[in-house]
Motif scaffolding. Sequence first.
Motif, mmCIF file in Angstrom:
data_model
loop_
_atom_site.group_PDB
_atom_site.id
_atom_site.type_symbol
_atom_site.label_atom_id
_atom_site.label_comp_id
_atom_site.label_asym_id
_atom_site.label_seq_id
_atom_site.Cartn_x
_atom_site.Cartn_y
_atom_site.Cartn_z
ATOM 1 N N ASN A 239 0.750 -1.013 -0.142
ATOM 2 C CA ASN A 239 0.180 0.380 -0.101
ATOM 3 C C ASN A 239 1.336 0.852 0.207
ATOM 4 O O ASN A 239 1.965 1.321 -0.009
ATOM 5 C CB ASN A 239 -0.849 -0.656 1.057
ATOM 6 N N GLN A 240 0.438 2.132 0.068
ATOM 7 C CA GLN A 240 0.571 3.793 -0.104
ATOM 8 C C GLN A 240 1.698 3.526 1.358
ATOM 9 O O GLN A 240 2.913 4.756 1.008
ATOM 10 C CB GLN A 240 -0.300 4.367 0.036
ATOM 11 N N ALA A 241 1.812 3.070 2.020
ATOM 12 C CA ALA A 241 2.628 3.623 3.886
ATOM 13 C C ALA A 241 4.032 2.329 3.341
ATOM 14 O O ALA A 241 4.801 3.033 3.977
ATOM 15 C CB ALA A 241 1.770 2.908 4.660
ATOM 16 N N VAL A 242 4.262 1.791 2.299
ATOM 17 C CA VAL A 242 5.161 0.975 1.777
ATOM 18 C C VAL A 242 6.170 1.150 1.155
ATOM 19 O O VAL A 242 5.754 1.963 -0.152
ATOM 20 C CB VAL A 242 5.272 -0.849 2.136
ATOM 21 N N MET A 243 7.127 1.481 0.834
ATOM 22 C CA MET A 243 8.345 1.516 -0.246
ATOM 23 C C MET A 243 8.914 0.782 -0.686
ATOM 24 O O MET A 243 9.474 0.302 0.036
ATOM 25 C CB MET A 243 8.810 3.094 0.019
ATOM 26 N N ALA A 244 9.052 -0.071 -1.920
ATOM 27 C CA ALA A 244 9.850 -1.171 -2.443
ATOM 28 C C ALA A 244 10.816 -0.427 -3.122
ATOM 29 O O ALA A 244 11.007 0.914 -3.900
ATOM 30 C CB ALA A 244 8.851 -1.822 -3.644
ATOM 31 N N ILE A 245 12.016 -1.179 -3.354
ATOM 32 C CA ILE A 245 13.503 -0.948 -3.258
ATOM 33 C C ILE A 245 14.453 -1.775 -3.764
ATOM 34 O O ILE A 245 14.393 -2.056 -3.884
ATOM 35 C CB ILE A 245 14.020 -0.127 -2.105
ATOM 36 N N ASN A 246 13.987 -1.196 -5.179
ATOM 37 C CA ASN A 246 14.599 -2.483 -6.367
ATOM 38 C C ASN A 246 16.446 -1.454 -6.352
ATOM 39 O O ASN A 246 16.202 -0.698 -7.368
ATOM 40 C CB ASN A 246 14.195 -2.183 -7.554
ATOM 41 N N LEU A 247 17.251 -2.441 -6.042
ATOM 42 C CA LEU A 247 18.394 -1.935 -6.118
ATOM 43 C C LEU A 247 18.979 -2.061 -7.478
ATOM 44 O O LEU A 247 18.815 -3.391 -8.059
ATOM 45 C CB LEU A 247 19.811 -2.373 -4.679
ATOM 46 N N LYS A 248 20.091 -1.340 -8.722
ATOM 47 C CA LYS A 248 20.271 -1.180 -9.489
ATOM 48 C C LYS A 248 21.843 -2.544 -8.888
ATOM 49 O O LYS A 248 21.958 -2.960 -10.233
ATOM 50 C CB LYS A 248 20.849 0.083 -9.972
ATOM 51 N N LYS A 249 21.985 -2.565 -8.291
ATOM 52 C CA LYS A 249 23.651 -3.102 -7.969
ATOM 53 C C LYS A 249 23.973 -3.752 -6.562
ATOM 54 O O LYS A 249 24.531 -5.341 -6.277
ATOM 55 C CB LYS A 249 24.810 -3.295 -8.677
ATOM 56 N N ASP A 250 23.848 -3.040 -5.578
ATOM 57 C CA ASP A 250 24.013 -3.219 -4.626
ATOM 58 C C ASP A 250 23.684 -4.647 -4.137
ATOM 59 O O ASP A 250 22.092 -5.131 -4.194
ATOM 60 C CB ASP A 250 24.063 -1.766 -3.929
ATOM 61 N N ASN A 251 24.277 -5.151 -3.141
ATOM 62 C CA ASN A 251 23.380 -5.837 -2.298
ATOM 63 C C ASN A 251 22.536 -5.574 -0.956
ATOM 64 O O ASN A 251 22.807 -4.313 0.111
ATOM 65 C CB ASN A 251 24.937 -6.699 -0.847
ATOM 66 N N VAL A 252 21.091 -6.213 -1.149
ATOM 67 C CA VAL A 252 20.201 -6.367 -0.683
ATOM 68 C C VAL A 252 20.601 -5.290 1.318
ATOM 69 O O VAL A 252 19.949 -5.244 1.359
ATOM 70 C CB VAL A 252 19.109 -7.366 -0.887
ATOM 71 N N TYR A 253 20.842 -6.501 1.486
ATOM 72 C CA TYR A 253 21.470 -6.911 2.844
ATOM 73 C C TYR A 253 22.158 -5.653 3.613
ATOM 74 O O TYR A 253 21.764 -5.389 3.859
ATOM 75 C CB TYR A 253 21.642 -8.468 3.633
ATOM 76 N N PHE A 254 23.300 -5.478 2.974
ATOM 77 C CA PHE A 254 23.651 -4.378 2.704
ATOM 78 C C PHE A 254 22.851 -3.492 3.329
ATOM 79 O O PHE A 254 23.330 -2.632 3.742
ATOM 80 C CB PHE A 254 24.882 -4.457 2.120
ATOM 81 N N ILE A 255 21.933 -2.679 2.175
ATOM 82 C CA ILE A 255 21.277 -1.511 2.131
ATOM 83 C C ILE A 255 20.422 -1.145 3.253
ATOM 84 O O ILE A 255 20.059 -0.993 3.553
ATOM 85 C CB ILE A 255 20.552 -1.372 0.915
ATOM 86 N N LYS A 256 19.925 -2.765 3.377
ATOM 87 C CA LYS A 256 19.022 -2.643 4.329
ATOM 88 C C LYS A 256 19.935 -2.201 5.443
ATOM 89 O O LYS A 256 18.865 -1.167 7.149
ATOM 90 C CB LYS A 256 18.557 -4.410 4.880
ATOM 91 N N THR A 257 20.928 -2.930 6.020
ATOM 92 C CA THR A 257 21.507 -3.154 7.051
ATOM 93 C C THR A 257 21.951 -1.379 7.397
ATOM 94 O O THR A 257 21.679 -0.807 8.452
ATOM 95 C CB THR A 257 22.557 -3.316 7.173
ATOM 96 N N TRP A 258 22.291 -0.742 6.451
ATOM 97 C CA TRP A 258 22.533 0.766 6.434
ATOM 98 C C TRP A 258 21.477 1.479 6.750
ATOM 99 O O TRP A 258 21.347 2.655 7.718
ATOM 100 C CB TRP A 258 23.430 1.325 5.367
ATOM 101 N N LEU A 259 20.188 1.281 6.350
ATOM 102 C CA LEU A 259 18.893 2.061 6.781
ATOM 103 C C LEU A 259 18.419 1.422 8.012
ATOM 104 O O LEU A 259 18.274 2.453 9.012
ATOM 105 C CB LEU A 259 18.213 1.663 5.865
ATOM 106 N N ILE A 260 18.591 0.703 8.630
ATOM 107 C CA ILE A 260 19.089 -0.036 10.008
ATOM 108 C C ILE A 260 19.281 0.741 10.988
ATOM 109 O O ILE A 260 19.106 1.446 11.853
ATOM 110 C CB ILE A 260 19.025 -1.133 10.497
ATOM 111 N N LYS A 261 20.597 0.837 10.361
ATOM 112 C CA LYS A 261 22.136 1.494 11.393
ATOM 113 C C LYS A 261 21.540 3.229 11.907
ATOM 114 O O LYS A 261 21.616 3.558 12.037
ATOM 115 C CB LYS A 261 23.386 1.690 10.500
ATOM 116 N N ASN A 262 21.322 3.517 10.848
ATOM 117 C CA ASN A 262 20.841 5.133 10.292
ATOM 118 C C ASN A 262 19.293 5.418 10.836
ATOM 119 O O ASN A 262 18.739 6.793 10.385
ATOM 120 C CB ASN A 262 20.933 5.729 8.928
ATOM 121 N N LYS A 263 18.837 4.833 11.564
ATOM 122 C CA LYS A 263 17.161 5.137 11.846
ATOM 123 C C LYS A 263 16.872 5.862 12.108
ATOM 124 O O LYS A 263 15.853 6.373 11.469
ATOM 125 C CB LYS A 263 16.566 3.510 12.414
#
Length: 215
Positions: free
Chosen positions: A121-145
Motif C-alpha cells: 500500500n501507500q505506506a510501504v516503499m519498494a526499493i529495487n537496487l540497481k546493483k548493490d547488495n540488498v542485505y547491506f542496504i537494509k543494514t545501512w537503513l537500520i543503522k541510520n534509522k
Amino acid sequence: MEQLKRFKIFTLQRMFVDENSKQPVLRFKGFKENWLPCKFNDIANTFSGGTPAISNKNYYGGNIPFIRSAEINKSTTQLYLTPDGLKNSSAKFIKKGTLLYALYGATSGEVGIAQTDGAINQAVMAINLKKDNVYFIKTWLIKNKSKIVSTYLQGGQGNLSAKIVKLLKLSLPKIEEEKLISITIMKIDNLIKLQQLKIANLTTLKKYLLQKLFI
C-alpha cells in the motif's frame, strides 16, 4: 542474546563509515579504497503502492498477500487481495526478496525484506537496487534509522516520503566488500535469532514444568 545485540551495534559502528569519514575503522583484508558518496536515488528505483476501496468486497479475500507497513518482515498478512483488487487500484505487486521501507505512522523508518510475493500500500516503499547488495542496504537503513527519523519526523510526528528517501546521502564500498560485510551481519543476526528461539523454548519448558510440578 543481549551480548550479541551489543556486539552487532559495535560491529555496525566500525564496519560502516560515518558521515565524516571515507573509510570504516574495521575492514576486510585487501580493501583500501575510499567509500564513495552518493544519494539513494543513484542506487535504486523506488515506488509505493495504494489501497483498494475498502467498500468493494470483491477486492478482498483473494490469494494475494496485502503487505502493510507493520508486516514488512512477516511471511503472512492480515489482508489478502483479489486480482481485481490489485488491478483496479494503485496497490503495487512486489516479489519475494524486495527491500521494503515503512513510510508512515508508528513504523516509519522500519525496513525489511519481503518474505513473500504480494502487494503493497501507500505506506510501504519498494526499493529495487540497481546493483548493490540488498542485505547491506537494509543494514545501512537500520543503522541510520534513528538519524533519519529524528531529522525528518518532528517529535515523532509526520511521515517519510519517496522524495526524502531518494535524497538520503550514503557512502558505499565496492560490491565485493558489501557482500562480505553483509555475510558478517547476517551471521550475527542468525545467532541472535537462534538465541531468541532458545529463550522461547526455555520459557515454554518452564511454563510446562510449573504446571506439572505444583498442585
